[in-house]
Enzyme design. Structure first.
Site, PDB file in Angstrom:
ATOM      1  N   GLY A  53     -15.878  29.837 -25.162  1.00  0.00           N
ATOM      2  CA  GLY A  53     -15.214  31.122 -25.397  1.00  0.00           C
ATOM      3  C   GLY A  53     -15.279  31.670 -26.809  1.00  0.00           C
ATOM      4  O   GLY A  53     -14.501  32.562 -27.149  1.00  0.00           O
ATOM      5  N   TRP A  55     -17.620  33.572 -28.177  1.00  0.00           N
ATOM      6  CA  TRP A  55     -18.033  34.984 -28.178  1.00  0.00           C
ATOM      7  C   TRP A  55     -16.859  35.849 -27.712  1.00  0.00           C
ATOM      8  O   TRP A  55     -16.615  36.922 -28.242  1.00  0.00           O
ATOM      9  CB  TRP A  55     -19.255  35.193 -27.274  1.00  0.00           C
ATOM     10  CG  TRP A  55     -20.544  34.796 -27.935  1.00  0.00           C
ATOM     11  CD1 TRP A  55     -20.688  33.889 -28.951  1.00  0.00           C
ATOM     12  CD2 TRP A  55     -21.863  35.273 -27.642  1.00  0.00           C
ATOM     13  NE1 TRP A  55     -22.008  33.784 -29.291  1.00  0.00           N
ATOM     14  CE2 TRP A  55     -22.754  34.605 -28.517  1.00  0.00           C
ATOM     15  CE3 TRP A  55     -22.386  36.189 -26.731  1.00  0.00           C
ATOM     16  CZ2 TRP A  55     -24.139  34.840 -28.486  1.00  0.00           C
ATOM     17  CZ3 TRP A  55     -23.753  36.416 -26.703  1.00  0.00           C
ATOM     18  CH2 TRP A  55     -24.606  35.751 -27.579  1.00  0.00           C
ATOM     19  N   ASP A 123     -17.911  32.110 -16.477  1.00  0.00           N
ATOM     20  CA  ASP A 123     -18.651  30.863 -16.711  1.00  0.00           C
ATOM     21  C   ASP A 123     -18.483  29.919 -15.522  1.00  0.00           C
ATOM     22  O   ASP A 123     -17.498  30.013 -14.782  1.00  0.00           O
ATOM     23  CB  ASP A 123     -18.168  30.157 -17.989  1.00  0.00           C
ATOM     24  CG  ASP A 123     -19.218  29.183 -18.532  1.00  0.00           C
ATOM     25  OD1 ASP A 123     -19.879  29.539 -19.531  1.00  0.00           O
ATOM     26  OD2 ASP A 123     -19.401  28.092 -17.960  1.00  0.00           O
ATOM     27  N   ASP A 139     -20.500  31.691 -10.919  1.00  0.00           N
ATOM     28  CA  ASP A 139     -21.921  31.451 -11.186  1.00  0.00           C
ATOM     29  C   ASP A 139     -22.623  32.808 -11.281  1.00  0.00           C
ATOM     30  O   ASP A 139     -22.553  33.606 -10.339  1.00  0.00           O
ATOM     31  CB  ASP A 139     -22.476  30.624 -10.011  1.00  0.00           C
ATOM     32  CG  ASP A 139     -23.927  30.242 -10.213  1.00  0.00           C
ATOM     33  OD1 ASP A 139     -24.590  30.826 -11.095  1.00  0.00           O
ATOM     34  OD2 ASP A 139     -24.400  29.363  -9.477  1.00  0.00           O
ATOM     35  N   ASP A 176     -24.905  34.387 -23.127  1.00  0.00           N
ATOM     36  CA  ASP A 176     -25.337  33.289 -24.001  1.00  0.00           C
ATOM     37  C   ASP A 176     -25.664  32.081 -23.119  1.00  0.00           C
ATOM     38  O   ASP A 176     -25.538  30.937 -23.530  1.00  0.00           O
ATOM     39  CB  ASP A 176     -24.195  32.968 -24.983  1.00  0.00           C
ATOM     40  CG  ASP A 176     -24.608  32.015 -26.085  1.00  0.00           C
ATOM     41  OD1 ASP A 176     -25.815  31.922 -26.370  1.00  0.00           O
ATOM     42  OD2 ASP A 176     -23.725  31.369 -26.671  1.00  0.00           O
ATOM     43  N   LYS A 216     -29.409  35.446 -24.549  1.00  0.00           N
ATOM     44  CA  LYS A 216     -30.177  34.349 -25.148  1.00  0.00           C
ATOM     45  C   LYS A 216     -31.520  34.221 -24.432  1.00  0.00           C
ATOM     46  O   LYS A 216     -31.600  34.381 -23.218  1.00  0.00           O
ATOM     47  CB  LYS A 216     -29.385  33.042 -24.982  1.00  0.00           C
ATOM     48  CG  LYS A 216     -29.910  31.915 -25.866  1.00  0.00           C
ATOM     49  CD  LYS A 216     -29.575  30.553 -25.329  1.00  0.00           C
ATOM     50  CE  LYS A 216     -28.147  30.126 -25.371  1.00  0.00           C
ATOM     51  NZ  LYS A 216     -27.654  29.696 -26.657  1.00  0.00           N
TER      52      LYS A 216
HETATM   53  N1  SAM Z   1     -21.140  31.880 -25.685  1.00  0.00           N
HETATM   54  C1  SAM Z   1     -20.376  30.671 -25.472  1.00  0.00           C
HETATM   55  C2  SAM Z   1     -19.374  30.556 -26.593  1.00  0.00           C
HETATM   56  O1  SAM Z   1     -19.506  31.306 -27.545  1.00  0.00           O
HETATM   57  O2  SAM Z   1     -18.477  29.730 -26.516  1.00  0.00           O
HETATM   58  C3  SAM Z   1     -21.250  29.446 -25.401  1.00  0.00           C
HETATM   59  C4  SAM Z   1     -22.069  29.422 -24.157  1.00  0.00           C
HETATM   60  S1  SAM Z   1     -22.815  27.864 -23.853  1.00  0.00           S
HETATM   61  C5  SAM Z   1     -24.110  27.857 -25.012  1.00  0.00           C
HETATM   62  C6  SAM Z   1     -23.664  28.121 -22.364  1.00  0.00           C
HETATM   63  C7  SAM Z   1     -22.770  28.292 -21.160  1.00  0.00           C
HETATM   64  O3  SAM Z   1     -23.581  28.735 -20.073  1.00  0.00           O
HETATM   65  C8  SAM Z   1     -22.110  27.008 -20.674  1.00  0.00           C
HETATM   66  O4  SAM Z   1     -20.712  27.110 -20.813  1.00  0.00           O
HETATM   67  C9  SAM Z   1     -22.507  26.921 -19.197  1.00  0.00           C
HETATM   68  O5  SAM Z   1     -21.458  26.495 -18.358  1.00  0.00           O
HETATM   69  C10 SAM Z   1     -22.873  28.373 -18.900  1.00  0.00           C
HETATM   70  N2  SAM Z   1     -23.724  28.546 -17.717  1.00  0.00           N
HETATM   71  C11 SAM Z   1     -24.906  27.936 -17.454  1.00  0.00           C
HETATM   72  N3  SAM Z   1     -25.362  28.343 -16.258  1.00  0.00           N
HETATM   73  C12 SAM Z   1     -24.458  29.233 -15.755  1.00  0.00           C
HETATM   74  C13 SAM Z   1     -24.375  29.989 -14.558  1.00  0.00           C
HETATM   75  N4  SAM Z   1     -25.327  29.909 -13.617  1.00  0.00           N
HETATM   76  N5  SAM Z   1     -23.309  30.796 -14.372  1.00  0.00           N
HETATM   77  C14 SAM Z   1     -22.324  30.866 -15.292  1.00  0.00           C
HETATM   78  N6  SAM Z   1     -22.347  30.172 -16.452  1.00  0.00           N
HETATM   79  C15 SAM Z   1     -23.397  29.366 -16.687  1.00  0.00           C
END
Ligand code: SAM
Length: 380
Positions: A53, A55, A123, A139, A176, A216
């Site tokens: 969280g 962002w 997320d 998702d 992200d 990203k």
């Molecule tokens: N932007 C976030 C922050 O600032 O805290 C960090 C994000 S982290 C790098 C990547 C996130 O992508 C993870 O929490 C992961 O659970 C989520 N993620 C990966 N695949 C996903 C999906 N299909 N649907 C939702 N979230 C997903």
């Protein structure tokens, strides 16, 4: 690796804890905003793949609380100082250039809290609550997630409509998203691109005309195909690398501005955009300056001064490629994400601001504990 060695190795990891961010990624968004003025005129945002969280924290603190960070905070201070000078009749310089305070006002006083802000975070993982943020566990690759986002944005006025509701209520979509990295580069890049396409398909249904999309991307072999597709929907597409993103990593961010559905194209959830999907290329403004670099690449300088590299090729596949202008963001004086810094003696390493609520490795740890530790099984 212990907490304190991570502190040494990664200045942003340490800074995040000192400044109260849940993850070091916060600096990436702040540095992207410093360059692209991402939050100008923005009140409705969807933050995809948002956990833990950081962002969303940036969004909450800038849009809801009206705070500013990094270079923005410095600019704000400059503006205040020059306003104070103006009060003493020392405003514009002799050639009438705008001073810092005027530029600040040009942003519509947006460093103050804004009205009617709506931020929805999504997320796979649950996310600890944050002031002013509606968070959904979902998702982004599942089509029903969009319905939940639209409902969360406008709970009172949402009308259930399997087709596009046509309300297009969002100024900015962020993603992200990152898969659990396997270490197999090609596979990681592929899965990452699928997440980006899911975020894009979602954005196509909820963005306002003129809206922005930031996601990203891993700069793999075929990333130019992704840029080319994004350019069909946005007037400006950049590939941006914030200073807080390690230079050694393939990670970068596509920053897409000026959302616009090309003529003749209908967004159809049953036919999502992905690698290989055909999207009509919108007409571009006349180029004002072109120079041929070699037989296959053309450097174009657009009216706004941005230099763009385009492919010229007889090969049909190459014609679909386009290289987005690359932008490095964040002050050069900012910390280097790849460097190791020496810490002062007696420095105490801080705990993370928000430990993960339900990390995916929790079950693995439980199983390992049940089996008597890492070597429990083999030592029997
Ligand atoms: N932007 C976030 C922050 O600032 O805290 C960090 C994000 S982290 C790098 C990547 C996130 O992508 C993870 O929490 C992961 O659970 C989520 N993620 C990966 N695949 C996903 C999906 N299909 N649907 C939702 N979230 C997903």
């Amino acid at each position: 690796m212990g907490k304190s060695s991570k502190d040494k190795r990664d200045a942003y990891y340490r800074l995040a804890k000192e400044q109260g961010w849940r993850a070091r990624s916060a600096f990436k968004l702040i540095q992207l905003d410093e360059h692209f003025d991402l939050f100008s005129g923005v009140t409705r945002v969807v933050d995809l793949c948002a956990a833990p969280g950081s962002w969303s924290q940036v969004l909450s603190r800038i849009l809801i609380k009206g705070e500013s960070f990094g270079r923005r905070a410095w600019e704000e201070k400059q503006a205040e100082e020059s306003e104070a000078l103006q009060d003493h009749g020392e405003g514009k310089d002799e050639v009438g250039r705008k001073d810092a305070s005027e530029e600040q006002k040009g942003r519509g006083g947006e460093l103050r809290p804004r009205e009617n802000v709506k931020i929805v975070a999504v997320d796979l993982q649950p996310m600890a609550s944050l002031e002013g943020i509606t968070s959904l566990k979902g998702d982004i690759t599942t089509p029903s997630t969009i319905t939940r986002i639209l409902q969360a944005l406008d709970p009172d006025t949402y009308v259930d409509d399997a087709e596009d509701s046509g309300s297009h209520p969002v100024d900015l979509v962020l993603s992200d998203g990152a898969p659990d990295v396997t270490g197999l580069h090609d596979l990681d890049i592929y899965i990452q691109s699928q997440l980006l396409y899911s975020a894009l398909n979602l954005a196509l249904r909820i963005l306002k005309p003129g809206g922005k999309f930031v996601a990203k991307v891993f700069r793999g072999k075929d990333v130019d195909l992704i840029y080319a597709q994004l350019r069909c929907f946005f007037t400006d597409v950049h590939c941006a690398k914030p200073r807080s993103s390690r230079a050694s990593s393939l990670e970068a961010f596509v920053v897409c501005e000026g959302f616009n559905i090309p003529k003749g194209y209908k967004v159809d959830p049953k036919r999502p955009v992905g690698l290989g999907a055909q999207v009509p290329v919108p007409e571009r403004k006349k180029k004002d300056k072109e120079s041929l670099i070699d037989g296959s690449q053309r450097r174009t300088v657009r009216e706004d001064g941005v230099s763009v590299l385009e492919f010229e090729s007889d090969d049909e596949e190459d014609k679909n490629r386009w290289i987005a202008p690359f932008v490095a963001c964040g002050d050069l004086s900012a910390w280097d994400a790849d460097a190791t810094y020496h810490l002062p003696k007696g420095r105490v390493s801080l705990d993370p601001v928000q430990p993960p609520t339900a990390p995916p490795y929790k079950r693995a740890l439980e199983l390992r504990r049940q089996q008597g530790g890492l070597y429990g099984r083999t030592s029997k």
